[in-house]
Write an enzyme that holds these catalytic residues in place. Structure first.
Site, PDB file in Angstrom:
ATOM      1  N   ASP A 298       0.871  -1.176   0.000  1.00  0.00           N
ATOM      2  CA  ASP A 298       0.000   0.000   0.000  1.00  0.00           C
ATOM      3  C   ASP A 298       0.908   1.227   0.000  1.00  0.00           C
ATOM      4  O   ASP A 298       1.998   1.157  -0.559  1.00  0.00           O
ATOM      5  CB  ASP A 298      -0.959  -0.045   1.198  1.00  0.00           C
ATOM      6  CG  ASP A 298      -2.276   0.686   0.945  1.00  0.00           C
ATOM      7  OD1 ASP A 298      -2.217   1.885   0.610  1.00  0.00           O
ATOM      8  OD2 ASP A 298      -3.351   0.074   1.079  1.00  0.00           O
ATOM      9  N   HIS A 332       1.428   1.987  -3.259  1.00  0.00           N
ATOM     10  CA  HIS A 332       0.352   2.758  -3.884  1.00  0.00           C
ATOM     11  C   HIS A 332       0.770   4.205  -4.118  1.00  0.00           C
ATOM     12  O   HIS A 332       0.249   4.872  -5.001  1.00  0.00           O
ATOM     13  CB  HIS A 332      -0.911   2.706  -3.028  1.00  0.00           C
ATOM     14  CG  HIS A 332      -1.647   1.411  -3.146  1.00  0.00           C
ATOM     15  ND1 HIS A 332      -2.842   1.169  -2.494  1.00  0.00           N
ATOM     16  CD2 HIS A 332      -1.378   0.293  -3.850  1.00  0.00           C
ATOM     17  CE1 HIS A 332      -3.255  -0.056  -2.788  1.00  0.00           C
ATOM     18  NE2 HIS A 332      -2.384  -0.597  -3.605  1.00  0.00           N
TER      19      HIS A 332
END
Length: 557
Positions: A298, A332
């Site tokens: 992430d 991310h």
């Protein structure tokens, strides 16, 4: 082991940042004095966990031994607790003041996959008070603590995580499902247990509710994954040299901490690890993150300060942060602020960093309901390659989905409406971004503010981005682009501007024979100024929608 005892070490530097300061091409030199981060110091006394009966055989559960030696060293005034060579299996470890937990190079500290070893505790998840499984490593109200060395801390996160089928190869999926667990009815998600399934279907799972105890959450316990390391309300912290990997959720989560140094860390998670962030610095003051490498599932390096009403009630911004000389691989976002930024964020310096294969490079995200002000962000000398999404993104419509859609995934278009400004309206303003190079991105630059609260006063200078698509500016005001070079594959439109004002573009460079240089729409669009740009390279300088008066665009040499 790097010497960290002795006199107090202060980090005091001055960074001179030259950024655009007003409309047009006027330059201003701002000398920004970086914050001072207080450093730890310890007694030289070293105690091995072996002396308290720990065994590095990968079988013995060493929870009690490790916690006893940490407590004993702290009670004696502090010192070094040594994790020597070996594979050390353990349950949750609780740090104590004045203790440096030091891992030898060939030491692996692995946390058990026996969920019964992790009790439910009152903690915090994504900016809200929540019941969570006790973190593998935690500390509360501590001072002068460290984790150092060159060993490995492994959270055994694969035992906890849900996994999307679309993020694995067919062979990996077959191997995962062969271990047991459950597969969703549509065959797209694997769950470790029935409790995980139930938790995934529970709205606001784990959020603390008055009158409920830990027992009321037992039926979804497995879903309430712990962050690998959580430090809450601690002062003078050092994390140095160690590898943190394979967390069930976030790797590193300092919350309400002060004087925090992260140096030369390796922080890793599988790329498919949901919520597998690298570091989330939440409502902290005086922070240094340097020389570290992140490769996670992430966001890589993320700034937070609480979510919605809970974050605003806490009212503690993340401030005085230095982030330098770091590398972020898969994530991310390389450097990220949000989306839980309801307490605000300010006075942050990010420089000399590289992002390689991150979904988005510089990622600033929020949404209605958050509130909070993010301001005074200084970014300089950023290099990126192979960015699947945007190189630079400001988005006030964050929707808690992966930044790059999976194959075949369809997403609804944004329904743009205007709502009243309240304390729940977030703000992004006063960002200064300079000297950015990106080789490969889907889109170069993207701004999307709210109609009731535009993104404001963003300064970009000396930016070169090779991307499929160019620049998009929606609901923004006070955007200054100087010496921006966009090398796009799609030359149909270089710059899209919608419902934005006070846009100043100087010395823009773009591919020859582009179809349209500026596509302008939105009845609120006004005061667009372009200078020092060879508009003749485009087949058409500008295209206007019906509601826009052509006089809003002013082009000068």
């Amino acid at each position: 082991m790097k010497q960290i005892s002795g006199r107090l070490c202060r980090i005091k530097l001055a960074l001179t940042c030259i950024f655009l300061a007003s409309a047009g091409s006027i330059m201003a030199q701002q000398k920004q004095t970086l914050p001072v981060i207080q450093q730890v110091k310890f007694k030289k006394d070293t105690t091995s966990i072996i002396s308290f009966g720990a065994k590095g055989d990968g079988v013995t559960l060493n929870t009690q031994s490790i916690n006893k030696v940490i407590a004993a060293v702290s009670q004696k005034g502090g010192g070094v607790v040594l994790i020597p060579s070996g594979l050390w299996l353990t349950g949750p470890i609780e740090l104590k003041s004045n203790v440096n937990l030091h891992l030898k190079r060939d030491a692996i500290l692995q946390f058990t996959d026996d969920f019964n070893q992790y009790k439910l505790v009152e903690g915090n998840w994504e900016g809200q008070p929540a019941w969570r499984n006790q973190s593998p490593i935690s500390g509360l109200n501590l001072e002068n603590i460290a984790i150092t060395g060159t060993g490995i801390i492994d959270g055994n996160g694969g035992a906890w995580r849900m996994v999307k089928k679309d993020k694995l190869t067919e062979t990996q999926w077959k191997k995962l499902t062969s271990f047991g667990g459950l597969v969703s009815e549509d065959g797209k998600m694997w769950y470790p247990s029935e409790k995980t399934v139930k938790g995934s279907k529970t709205k606001n799972a784990g959020v603390i509710v008055a009158g409920k105890t830990a027992a009321d959450y037992e039926d979804i316990k497995d879903f309430l994954r712990p962050n690998l390391l959580v430090l809450t309300n601690c002062k003078k912290i050092l994390l140095e040299g160690v590898t943190f990997q394979n967390s069930a959720a976030w790797n590193l989560h300092p919350l309400l901490c002060q004087d925090l140094t992260l140096r030369n860390l390796q922080v890793k998670n599988p790329w498919f690890a949901q919520n597998g962030d690298g570091v989330d610095v939440e409502s902290c003051k005086n922070v240094l993150i340097e020389g570290s490498t992140f490769d996670v599932g992430d966001d890589g390096i993320c700034i937070k300060s609480g979510r919605d009403e809970a974050g605003r009630k806490r009212g503690v911004p993340t401030e005085n942060v230095i982030i330098r000389n770091n590398v972020v691989y898969h994530a991310h976002g390389g450097f990220v602020i949000g989306s839980e930024m309801s307490g605000g964020a300010k006075n942050i310096w990010v420089y000399d960093c590289s992002f390689i294969g991150t979904d988005i490079g510089l990622r600033f995200k929020t949404t209605r309901g958050r509130g909070g002000i993010v301001e005074n962000i200084y970014i300089n000398n950023i290099n990126m390659i192979d960015i699947p999404g945007e190189a630079i993104l400001f988005d006030m419509y964050y929707a808690a989905v992966d930044p790059v859609p999976l194959a075949g995934e369809k997403r609804d278009a944004i329904n743009t409406i205007t709502v009243p400004v309240t304390e729940a309206t977030p703000q992004f303003k006063n960002f200064y971004i300079k000297n950015v190079v990106a080789n490969g991105a889907d889109k170069a630059i993207f701004f999307r503010g709210l109609p009731e609260m535009n993104i404001k006063d963003i300064y970009l200078e000396n930016v070169t981005i090779q991307a499929k698509k160019g620049i998009e500016i929606i609901e923004a005001s006070g955007i200054f682009l100087k010496n921006v070079n966009v090398i796009t594959e799609d030359t149909s439109t270089i710059v899209n501007i919608q419902n934005s004002s006070n846009i100043n573009i100087s010395n823009l460079t773009y591919p020859n024979n582009s179809q349209v240089l500026f596509n302008i729409s939105g009845e609120k669009t006004k005061a667009l100024k372009v200078s020092g740009t060879d508009v003749s390279k485009a087949k058409k300088t500008s295209a206007f929608s019906e509601e826009v008066n052509k006089s809003v665009l002013e082009i000068s040499k």
